[in-house]
Write a protein that holds these residues in place. Sequence first.
Motif, PDB file in Angstrom:
ATOM      1  N   TYR A   1       0.796  -1.230   0.000  1.00 12.13           N
ATOM      2  CA  TYR A   1       0.000   0.000   0.000  1.00 12.13           C
ATOM      3  C   TYR A   1       0.825   1.276   0.000  1.00 12.13           C
ATOM      4  O   TYR A   1       0.355   2.305  -0.485  1.00 12.13           O
ATOM      5  CB  TYR A   1      -0.950   0.002   1.201  1.00 12.13           C
ATOM      6  CG  TYR A   1      -2.028  -1.047   1.088  1.00 12.13           C
ATOM      7  CD1 TYR A   1      -3.160  -0.824   0.313  1.00 12.13           C
ATOM      8  CD2 TYR A   1      -1.898  -2.270   1.725  1.00 12.13           C
ATOM      9  CE1 TYR A   1      -4.146  -1.794   0.180  1.00 12.13           C
ATOM     10  CE2 TYR A   1      -2.876  -3.251   1.606  1.00 12.13           C
ATOM     11  CZ  TYR A   1      -4.002  -3.001   0.837  1.00 12.13           C
ATOM     12  OH  TYR A   1      -4.970  -3.963   0.702  1.00 12.13           O
ATOM     13  N   ARG A   2       1.996   1.261   0.587  1.00 12.05           N
ATOM     14  CA  ARG A   2       2.811   2.466   0.599  1.00 12.05           C
ATOM     15  C   ARG A   2       3.864   2.423  -0.508  1.00 12.05           C
ATOM     16  O   ARG A   2       3.766   3.155  -1.489  1.00 12.05           O
ATOM     17  CB  ARG A   2       3.465   2.630   1.975  1.00 12.05           C
ATOM     18  CG  ARG A   2       2.913   3.796   2.762  1.00 12.05           C
ATOM     19  CD  ARG A   2       1.446   3.660   3.130  1.00 12.05           C
ATOM     20  NE  ARG A   2       1.190   2.564   4.060  1.00 12.05           N
ATOM     21  CZ  ARG A   2      -0.007   2.267   4.544  1.00 12.05           C
ATOM     22  NH1 ARG A   2      -1.068   2.972   4.175  1.00 12.05           N
ATOM     23  NH2 ARG A   2      -0.172   1.259   5.382  1.00 12.05           N
TER      24      ARG A   2
ATOM     25  N   LEU B   1      -7.915   2.415  -0.045  1.00 11.35           N
ATOM     26  CA  LEU B   1      -7.949   0.975  -0.283  1.00 11.35           C
ATOM     27  C   LEU B   1      -7.348   0.207   0.894  1.00 11.35           C
ATOM     28  O   LEU B   1      -7.809  -0.894   1.222  1.00 11.35           O
ATOM     29  CB  LEU B   1      -7.218   0.646  -1.584  1.00 11.35           C
ATOM     30  CG  LEU B   1      -7.922   1.162  -2.844  1.00 11.35           C
ATOM     31  CD1 LEU B   1      -6.991   1.128  -4.042  1.00 11.35           C
ATOM     32  CD2 LEU B   1      -9.169   0.336  -3.121  1.00 11.35           C
ATOM     33  N   PHE B   2      -6.333   0.776   1.539  1.00 11.25           N
ATOM     34  CA  PHE B   2      -5.765   0.162   2.740  1.00 11.25           C
ATOM     35  C   PHE B   2      -6.816   0.085   3.833  1.00 11.25           C
ATOM     36  O   PHE B   2      -6.962  -0.952   4.508  1.00 11.25           O
ATOM     37  CB  PHE B   2      -4.563   0.981   3.218  1.00 11.25           C
ATOM     38  CG  PHE B   2      -4.045   0.577   4.575  1.00 11.25           C
ATOM     39  CD1 PHE B   2      -3.185  -0.500   4.714  1.00 11.25           C
ATOM     40  CD2 PHE B   2      -4.406   1.286   5.717  1.00 11.25           C
ATOM     41  CE1 PHE B   2      -2.696  -0.874   5.957  1.00 11.25           C
ATOM     42  CE2 PHE B   2      -3.927   0.923   6.969  1.00 11.25           C
ATOM     43  CZ  PHE B   2      -3.068  -0.167   7.086  1.00 11.25           C
ATOM     44  N   THR B   3      -7.552   1.162   4.018  1.00 11.94           N
ATOM     45  CA  THR B   3      -8.582   1.194   5.053  1.00 11.94           C
ATOM     46  C   THR B   3      -9.626   0.108   4.820  1.00 11.94           C
ATOM     47  O   THR B   3      -9.957  -0.664   5.724  1.00 11.94           O
ATOM     48  CB  THR B   3      -9.266   2.571   5.095  1.00 11.94           C
ATOM     49  OG1 THR B   3      -8.282   3.580   5.382  1.00 11.94           O
ATOM     50  CG2 THR B   3     -10.349   2.609   6.161  1.00 11.94           C
TER      51      THR B   3
ATOM     52  N   LEU C   1     -14.056   0.942  11.281  1.00 10.24           N
ATOM     53  CA  LEU C   1     -13.045   1.108  10.231  1.00 10.24           C
ATOM     54  C   LEU C   1     -12.271   2.416  10.358  1.00 10.24           C
ATOM     55  O   LEU C   1     -11.222   2.581   9.732  1.00 10.24           O
ATOM     56  CB  LEU C   1     -13.702   1.052   8.847  1.00 10.24           C
ATOM     57  CG  LEU C   1     -13.801  -0.297   8.144  1.00 10.24           C
ATOM     58  CD1 LEU C   1     -14.472  -0.145   6.802  1.00 10.24           C
ATOM     59  CD2 LEU C   1     -12.414  -0.927   7.983  1.00 10.24           C
ATOM     60  N   ILE C   2     -12.808   3.321  11.168  1.00  8.61           N
ATOM     61  CA  ILE C   2     -12.097   4.587  11.364  1.00  8.61           C
ATOM     62  C   ILE C   2     -10.740   4.347  12.026  1.00  8.61           C
ATOM     63  O   ILE C   2      -9.790   5.117  11.834  1.00  8.61           O
ATOM     64  CB  ILE C   2     -12.945   5.569  12.222  1.00  8.61           C
ATOM     65  CG1 ILE C   2     -12.321   6.975  12.185  1.00  8.61           C
ATOM     66  CG2 ILE C   2     -13.066   5.077  13.659  1.00  8.61           C
ATOM     67  CD1 ILE C   2     -13.159   8.021  12.911  1.00  8.61           C
TER      68      ILE C   2
ATOM     69  N   VAL D   1      -4.881   5.113  11.478  1.00  7.74           N
ATOM     70  CA  VAL D   1      -3.505   4.609  11.480  1.00  7.74           C
ATOM     71  C   VAL D   1      -2.930   4.643  10.069  1.00  7.74           C
ATOM     72  O   VAL D   1      -1.781   5.048   9.852  1.00  7.74           O
ATOM     73  CB  VAL D   1      -3.453   3.177  12.056  1.00  7.74           C
ATOM     74  CG1 VAL D   1      -2.036   2.607  11.936  1.00  7.74           C
ATOM     75  CG2 VAL D   1      -3.914   3.153  13.501  1.00  7.74           C
ATOM     76  N   GLY D   2      -3.745   4.232   9.086  1.00 10.60           N
ATOM     77  CA  GLY D   2      -3.305   4.266   7.692  1.00 10.60           C
ATOM     78  C   GLY D   2      -3.007   5.667   7.209  1.00 10.60           C
ATOM     79  O   GLY D   2      -2.083   5.870   6.408  1.00 10.60           O
ATOM     80  N   ALA D   3      -3.782   6.652   7.694  1.00 11.12           N
ATOM     81  CA  ALA D   3      -3.539   8.040   7.300  1.00 11.12           C
ATOM     82  C   ALA D   3      -2.176   8.514   7.798  1.00 11.12           C
ATOM     83  O   ALA D   3      -1.436   9.203   7.081  1.00 11.12           O
ATOM     84  CB  ALA D   3      -4.652   8.934   7.843  1.00 11.12           C
ATOM     85  N   VAL D   4      -1.836   8.140   9.031  1.00  9.30           N
ATOM     86  CA  VAL D   4      -0.535   8.530   9.580  1.00  9.30           C
ATOM     87  C   VAL D   4       0.590   7.831   8.821  1.00  9.30           C
ATOM     88  O   VAL D   4       1.622   8.441   8.488  1.00  9.30           O
ATOM     89  CB  VAL D   4      -0.455   8.205  11.085  1.00  9.30           C
ATOM     90  CG1 VAL D   4       0.929   8.549  11.636  1.00  9.30           C
ATOM     91  CG2 VAL D   4      -1.527   8.976  11.854  1.00  9.30           C
TER      92      VAL D   4
END
Length: 232
Positions: A147-148, A172-174, A187-188, A193-196
């Motif tokens: 994903y990254r 898509l990671f979320t 899911l938030i 965490v994915g946003a960071v």
Amino acid sequence: MSSESEAASAPLAPAKPAILSVILGLFIAFSWPLILRIPGVSNHDITNIHDDAVDVLLKWVVTAILCVVAFSIQHKRPSEFGIRALRWRDSLVALGCVVIAFMLSGAASRVVAMPSSLSSVQKLAAVPVSLRIAVVLTAAICEEFMYRGFGIEELAFMTGNRWLAGFLSWFLFTFSHAGLYGLSPALIIPGLVGAVLTALYLWRRNLVSCILMHAIMDGIFLLLVPAIAGAR
């Protein structure tokens, strides 16, 4: 004559990947969670040994395929996917991002209901430690590459915009965690965490720092918390 010799000695620019290989790689990187939704493959239960083993195996198979696409088909360098040495500044930034992610996810966990498989520390502690370590390392290494490193870089090539690529990969990671968290407000938590993690990669472009942050986050939840609960 001199200009011709200078041109011949000049370093060659890295070749652009073929569009087909980019599309194929992105499809594999983002569609693999659908395999877990095939009946009988997995129940998305992190406290179930079978489900954990399937998850670990699938992620490594997908990562291996993406490595073939990136390094054998596209002939890219590891550094083009953020795979570079971890400098002390990258380590400090990663640790700072761990704190931020814990604060955000901790606040969110107070207002959303967590799935039973994630809220039962006793069930988590019953899973063999070796398997939980494998789950932590697999998620950190494989998901960050999917994903990254691979996801953002290939999407940036397609869209010409790294921030848009980061947003799409984060989205898509979320939703790749929907099997574990359900299509619910919970899911938030992986979303935050994915946003960071996404911001960390876009800022430092160091995949190893993202792997470090991801491993610490999951390690605390899957290894440290059950160990503390078991010691009481």
